[in-house]
Design a protein around this motif. Sequence first.
Motif, PDB file in Angstrom:
ATOM      1  N   LYS A 179       0.814  -1.222   0.000  1.00 38.14           N
ATOM      2  CA  LYS A 179       0.000   0.000   0.000  1.00 38.14           C
ATOM      3  C   LYS A 179       0.847   1.272   0.000  1.00 38.14           C
ATOM      4  N   TYR A 180       1.993   1.248   0.727  1.00 42.55           N
ATOM      5  CA  TYR A 180       2.797   2.454   0.893  1.00 42.55           C
ATOM      6  C   TYR A 180       4.182   2.297   0.268  1.00 42.55           C
ATOM      7  N   HIS A 181       4.781   3.429  -0.083  1.00 42.97           N
ATOM      8  CA  HIS A 181       6.142   3.436  -0.612  1.00 42.97           C
ATOM      9  C   HIS A 181       7.108   2.971   0.489  1.00 42.97           C
ATOM     10  N   PRO A 182       8.171   2.228   0.122  1.00 44.86           N
ATOM     11  CA  PRO A 182       9.119   1.741   1.135  1.00 44.86           C
ATOM     12  C   PRO A 182       9.676   2.828   2.047  1.00 44.86           C
ATOM     13  N   PHE A 183       9.981   4.021   1.499  1.00 46.08           N
ATOM     14  CA  PHE A 183      10.526   5.096   2.326  1.00 46.08           C
ATOM     15  C   PHE A 183       9.506   5.554   3.374  1.00 46.08           C
ATOM     16  N   THR A 184       8.253   5.671   2.952  1.00 41.46           N
ATOM     17  CA  THR A 184       7.199   6.068   3.893  1.00 41.46           C
ATOM     18  C   THR A 184       7.043   5.042   5.002  1.00 41.46           C
ATOM     19  N   PHE A 185       6.985   3.795   4.599  1.00 45.95           N
ATOM     20  CA  PHE A 185       6.792   2.707   5.568  1.00 45.95           C
ATOM     21  C   PHE A 185       7.948   2.632   6.559  1.00 45.95           C
ATOM     22  N   MET A 186       9.176   2.683   6.053  1.00 44.09           N
ATOM     23  CA  MET A 186      10.335   2.464   6.919  1.00 44.09           C
ATOM     24  C   MET A 186      10.617   3.653   7.835  1.00 44.09           C
ATOM     25  N   LYS A 187      10.385   4.884   7.378  1.00 47.12           N
ATOM     26  CA  LYS A 187      10.686   6.019   8.252  1.00 47.12           C
ATOM     27  C   LYS A 187       9.774   6.014   9.473  1.00 47.12           C
ATOM     28  N   TRP A 188       8.502   5.630   9.287  1.00 51.93           N
ATOM     29  CA  TRP A 188       7.594   5.573  10.424  1.00 51.93           C
ATOM     30  C   TRP A 188       7.831   4.328  11.266  1.00 51.93           C
ATOM     31  N   LEU A 189       8.230   3.257  10.615  1.00 48.78           N
ATOM     32  CA  LEU A 189       8.496   2.020  11.355  1.00 48.78           C
ATOM     33  C   LEU A 189       9.667   2.215  12.318  1.00 48.78           C
TER      34      LEU A 189
END
Length: 298
Positions: A179-189
């Motif tokens: 659903k989300y771009h890897p950068f978006t997912f990982m920065k919040w993770l």
Amino acid sequence: MNRRTLAIFAAIGATTIYGINHTVAKGVMPDYVKPFGFIILRVIGAAILFWLVSPLGPKERIEKRDYLRMLLCALLGMGFNMLAFFKGLALSTPINSAVLITLTPIIVLSLSAIFIKEKVTRTKVTGIFIGLIGALGLIIFGAENRLDAPNIPLGNILIVMNAVFYGSYLIVAKILIDKYHPFTFMKWLFTLGILICLPFGLGEFQEIRWTELPFEAIWKIAFVVIGTTFFTYLFNIFALTQLRASTLSAFVYVQPLIGILYAVAVGEDQLTTVKILGATLVMLGVYLSSKRPRPGPS
């Protein structure tokens, strides 16, 4: 080169880094950085790196309905996973760690069968059983007298727990990664990871004597933060956009080979009969549990 081929190369790259990491990270703990303090370095360093590169991706917001799943991913992939692995590695040996981590595909298969009703054949059940026998053999009979491995059985148990948490993370994260771009997912993770890990590692993080760290410790810390954390998570997230969780987890097969060869080559570990037998059973179990059934006659 298509995206699936790139995903396969990304998975191989992540596995290679992980294989080397078993020895590199072990070389820093606990003399220069204690396990939980090391985790704080990892999550803070990776969070900074992912926030720096995030403008290269699209501007996205996490939907409210995905908050709970994101938190669960952070707990499994940032918190429990890292805490168990680094503490386990500090107590055990690089070879044991590299071998036991190959249980991840078996765990992913088992969890997939339970939660998403993936079909499990008799061959796969046999593989799961053989792999667990090999892991138990390393846990029960793998004790050695080593100053840098004070409690190998407990360390091995924690490494197995790490495989359980990471396997669970791969399954839970798949929906968000689609659903989300890897950068978006990982920065919040990783941002959530800081909040989760801080209570466990703040004390050990504050004990780090930065001015006394030799160059050997500095480059190993940098390798773990930049390579084992930033690049491997990025590679795996990209790979998950093109591959199934069970397929990606199968790349962990390469870890023991790389981990054992590197550990022996640099003189940080040695092969024993128990390790060879345990590794053989684990690898056989992983092979059988991930083997695709032959198509029936049409």
